[in-house]
Scaffold this active site. Structure first.
Site, PDB file in Angstrom:
ATOM      1  N   GLY A   1     -12.097  -9.136  -2.539  1.00 57.66           N
ATOM      2  CA  GLY A   1     -12.127 -10.384  -1.780  1.00 57.66           C
ATOM      3  C   GLY A   1     -10.986 -11.327  -2.077  1.00 57.66           C
ATOM      4  O   GLY A   1      -9.862 -10.907  -2.359  1.00 57.66           O
TER       5      GLY A   1
ATOM      6  N   ARG B   1       0.824  -1.217   0.000  1.00 53.21           N
ATOM      7  CA  ARG B   1       0.000   0.000   0.000  1.00 53.21           C
ATOM      8  C   ARG B   1       0.856   1.265   0.000  1.00 53.21           C
ATOM      9  O   ARG B   1       0.444   2.294  -0.557  1.00 53.21           O
ATOM     10  CB  ARG B   1      -0.940  -0.008   1.196  1.00 53.21           C
ATOM     11  CG  ARG B   1      -2.059  -1.003   0.971  1.00 53.21           C
ATOM     12  CD  ARG B   1      -3.045  -1.024   2.085  1.00 53.21           C
ATOM     13  NE  ARG B   1      -4.218  -1.776   1.676  1.00 53.21           N
ATOM     14  CZ  ARG B   1      -5.145  -2.210   2.512  1.00 53.21           C
ATOM     15  NH1 ARG B   1      -5.059  -1.972   3.798  1.00 53.21           N
ATOM     16  NH2 ARG B   1      -6.185  -2.875   2.055  1.00 53.21           N
TER      17      ARG B   1
ATOM     18  N   LYS C   1     -20.527 -17.928  -1.465  1.00 53.63           N
ATOM     19  CA  LYS C   1     -21.984 -17.826  -1.373  1.00 53.63           C
ATOM     20  C   LYS C   1     -22.630 -16.953  -2.430  1.00 53.63           C
ATOM     21  O   LYS C   1     -22.105 -15.898  -2.775  1.00 53.63           O
ATOM     22  CB  LYS C   1     -22.353 -17.246  -0.005  1.00 53.63           C
ATOM     23  CG  LYS C   1     -22.077 -18.211   1.120  1.00 53.63           C
ATOM     24  CD  LYS C   1     -22.513 -17.615   2.422  1.00 53.63           C
ATOM     25  CE  LYS C   1     -22.483 -18.659   3.516  1.00 53.63           C
ATOM     26  NZ  LYS C   1     -22.866 -18.091   4.805  1.00 53.63           N
TER      27      LYS C   1
ATOM     28  N   GLY D   1     -13.550  -4.019  -0.203  1.00 50.72           N
ATOM     29  CA  GLY D   1     -14.934  -3.550  -0.102  1.00 50.72           C
ATOM     30  C   GLY D   1     -15.259  -2.499  -1.151  1.00 50.72           C
ATOM     31  O   GLY D   1     -16.353  -2.490  -1.725  1.00 50.72           O
TER      32      GLY D   1
HETATM   33  P1  AMP Z   1     -15.394 -14.869  -1.376  1.00 51.91           P
HETATM   34  O1  AMP Z   1     -14.803 -14.131  -0.203  1.00 51.91           O
HETATM   35  O2  AMP Z   1     -16.873 -14.727  -1.504  1.00 51.91           O
HETATM   36  O3  AMP Z   1     -14.647 -14.584  -2.645  1.00 51.91           O
HETATM   37  O4  AMP Z   1     -15.240 -16.426  -1.032  1.00 51.91           O
HETATM   38  C1  AMP Z   1     -13.985 -17.020  -0.999  1.00 51.91           C
HETATM   39  C2  AMP Z   1     -14.066 -18.328  -0.291  1.00 51.91           C
HETATM   40  O5  AMP Z   1     -14.860 -19.227  -1.006  1.00 51.91           O
HETATM   41  C3  AMP Z   1     -12.705 -18.958  -0.184  1.00 51.91           C
HETATM   42  O6  AMP Z   1     -12.323 -18.979   1.156  1.00 51.91           O
HETATM   43  C4  AMP Z   1     -12.915 -20.367  -0.730  1.00 51.91           C
HETATM   44  O7  AMP Z   1     -12.330 -21.354   0.074  1.00 51.91           O
HETATM   45  C5  AMP Z   1     -14.429 -20.528  -0.701  1.00 51.91           C
HETATM   46  N1  AMP Z   1     -14.889 -21.512  -1.679  1.00 51.91           N
HETATM   47  C6  AMP Z   1     -14.655 -21.576  -2.975  1.00 51.91           C
HETATM   48  N2  AMP Z   1     -15.200 -22.701  -3.507  1.00 51.91           N
HETATM   49  C7  AMP Z   1     -15.801 -23.372  -2.507  1.00 51.91           C
HETATM   50  C8  AMP Z   1     -16.530 -24.611  -2.423  1.00 51.91           C
HETATM   51  N3  AMP Z   1     -16.735 -25.352  -3.498  1.00 51.91           N
HETATM   52  N4  AMP Z   1     -16.974 -24.978  -1.221  1.00 51.91           N
HETATM   53  C9  AMP Z   1     -16.755 -24.222  -0.140  1.00 51.91           C
HETATM   54  N5  AMP Z   1     -16.092 -23.044  -0.152  1.00 51.91           N
HETATM   55  C10 AMP Z   1     -15.606 -22.627  -1.336  1.00 51.91           C
END
Ligand code: AMP
Length: 396
Positions: free
Chosen positions: A354, A35, A198, A377
């Site tokens: 993320g 940063r 999710k 964010g």
């Molecule tokens: P995000 O912060 O929404 O980008 O989510 C990232 C997280 O999603 C990471 O920690 C991954 O381990 C998790 N992730 C990706 N694919 C899967 C999966 N098939 N089952 C469970 N977690 C997952």
């Protein structure tokens, strides 16, 4: 859009909001300087013009307390080393001590103010506090993308006191251009790759980008809500049953808008959420009970690669598997490799928001994509189509 190029800083003092919210190790040394490195071009331009720079930032979440563990004094020497100028530090960010240090600041010098969040007025966006800060510059420069989605005193409200003399720093301008390229001006076909855990956390992004992209690749944990909603068997895979209707709606909306959705056809399933679990590649809609999909399968990765290679503009947000475990990182690495290849062939690629940024850094793709965003964010909110207050305050 006013940038640094619109100003000559000779004999001027620039008040710069930087994002020096860096990680410190147990001995209070800066553990990752990215940063600070990212703010360097802006600071140098001002000094090279013959001006001086007043740097303000937050560090951690002191919540209005003068917590010395979160003092910016800890980073002063690192900033000096990176910029190549001995930085002066003042133990407050408003008040008499700062008034004096500011009055004595000469061309070519840098003054670093103490952590803004030692005052609650910073995060509450207090106007009086912002007005006090505004005394420490002839020109206000915002170069902190990481906090541009917050209407804090130093990121947004202070801009009101510089009706003419305010602009974006180089870093913030780069972030804005990268987002514009993906969301508005990018060469077609435009492809978004959305992964992560999710559907619920990505829904606003999906709805917003359906109007901007030609292809939407959906991977990661989100997959299973879409597959189950269409009648597939997802075993013990992560799935949000209450979002299945929404998933079907998204598929319908995409069809109506002419967006091609690409979902996995096969997955690497495991008999436990464990790096040492037993694994097998199976059809995405035929995962047995007791098994869960933790990464994209080989046929899926071939399909995704084909889509990525024919794209001219690419946005990547979210890993396509549980990349933190080596056994389930292959899919995310394969996506990175395909984006690398597409970028070498002339595509513009943006990675932001993320965990995909963490994945890109971990697997060494940082220099192989066109741009890696510095704001988590702030990037997510931009992709959701929101106008960030810190950006609006400079434009207004
Ligand atoms: P995000 O912060 O929404 O980008 O989510 C990232 C997280 O999603 C990471 O920690 C991954 O381990 C998790 N992730 C990706 N694919 C899967 C999966 N098939 N089952 C469970 N977690 C997952």
């Amino acid at each position: 859009m006013k940038t640094l190029e619109d100003f000559n800083f000779e004999d001027k003092k620039a008040l710069i909001r930087v994002d020096f919210n860096v990680p410190l190790d147990a001995d209070f040394n800066v553990a990752d300087t990215s940063r600070i490195d990212a703010a360097k071009p802006t600071i140098l331009k001002i000094l090279e013009d013959g001006g001086s720079a007043v740097l303000m930032s937050h560090l951690g979440r002191p919540k209005g307390q003068r917590n010395q563990d979160m003092s910016l004094k800890h980073i002063c020497n690192t900033v000096s080393d990176i910029i190549g100028v001995q930085v002066k530090f003042v133990e407050d960010c408003v008040g008499e001590k700062v008034d004096e240090a500011y009055a004595n600041l000469e061309s070519g010098e840098i003054l670093l103010l103490e952590n803004l969040r030692f005052y609650d007025e910073e995060t509450s966006g207090d106007s009086e506090f912002a007005e006090k800060l505004s005394k420490y510059g002839d020109v206000y420069v915002n170069d902190a993308f990481g906090t541009a989605h917050r209407a804090h005193a130093s990121t947004t409200i202070v801009a009101n006191y510089f009706p003419e003399n305010k602009c974006f720093g180089y870093l913030l301008a780069k972030e804005i251009k990268a987002i514009e390229k993906v969301m508005q001006t990018g060469e077609k076909p435009v492809t978004a790759i959305l992964g992560g855990a999710k559907v619920s956390s990505k829904i606003t992004i999906i709805e917003n980008i359906l109007d901007k992209v030609d292809h939407l690749i959906i991977g990661g944990g989100m997959t299973y809500t879409f597959i189950k909603a269409q009648g597939g068997k997802v075993g013990d895979s992560i799935c949000e049953d209450d979002k299945m209707e929404l998933a079907l709606e998204i598929l319908n909306q995409a069809k109506a808008k002419g967006v091609e959705i690409h979902l996995p056809v096969d997955v690497l399933a495991a008999d436990a959420f464990d790096n040492n679990a037993k694994t097998q590649a199976v059809a995405v809609d035929a995962i047995a009970d007791g098994w869960q999909g933790l990464d994209a399968g080989p046929a899926t990765l071939d399909n995704f690669r084909d889509v990525i290679l024919k794209s001219k503009t690419i946005l990547w947000n979210g890993p396509v598997g549980v990349f933190e475990m080596e056994s389930f990182a292959k899919g995310t690495i394969a996506i990175g490799n395909a984006i690398d290849e597409a970028t070498q062939n002339g595509a513009f690629s943006l990675v932001g928001g993320g965990d995909s940024v963490a994945a890109v850094k971990q697997f060494g793709f940082e220099d192989k994509v066109s741009y890696v965003s510095t704001g988590g964010g702030a990037m997510l909110e931009s992709l959701e189509g929101k106008t960030l207050p810190g950006i609006a305050a400079i434009l207004g």
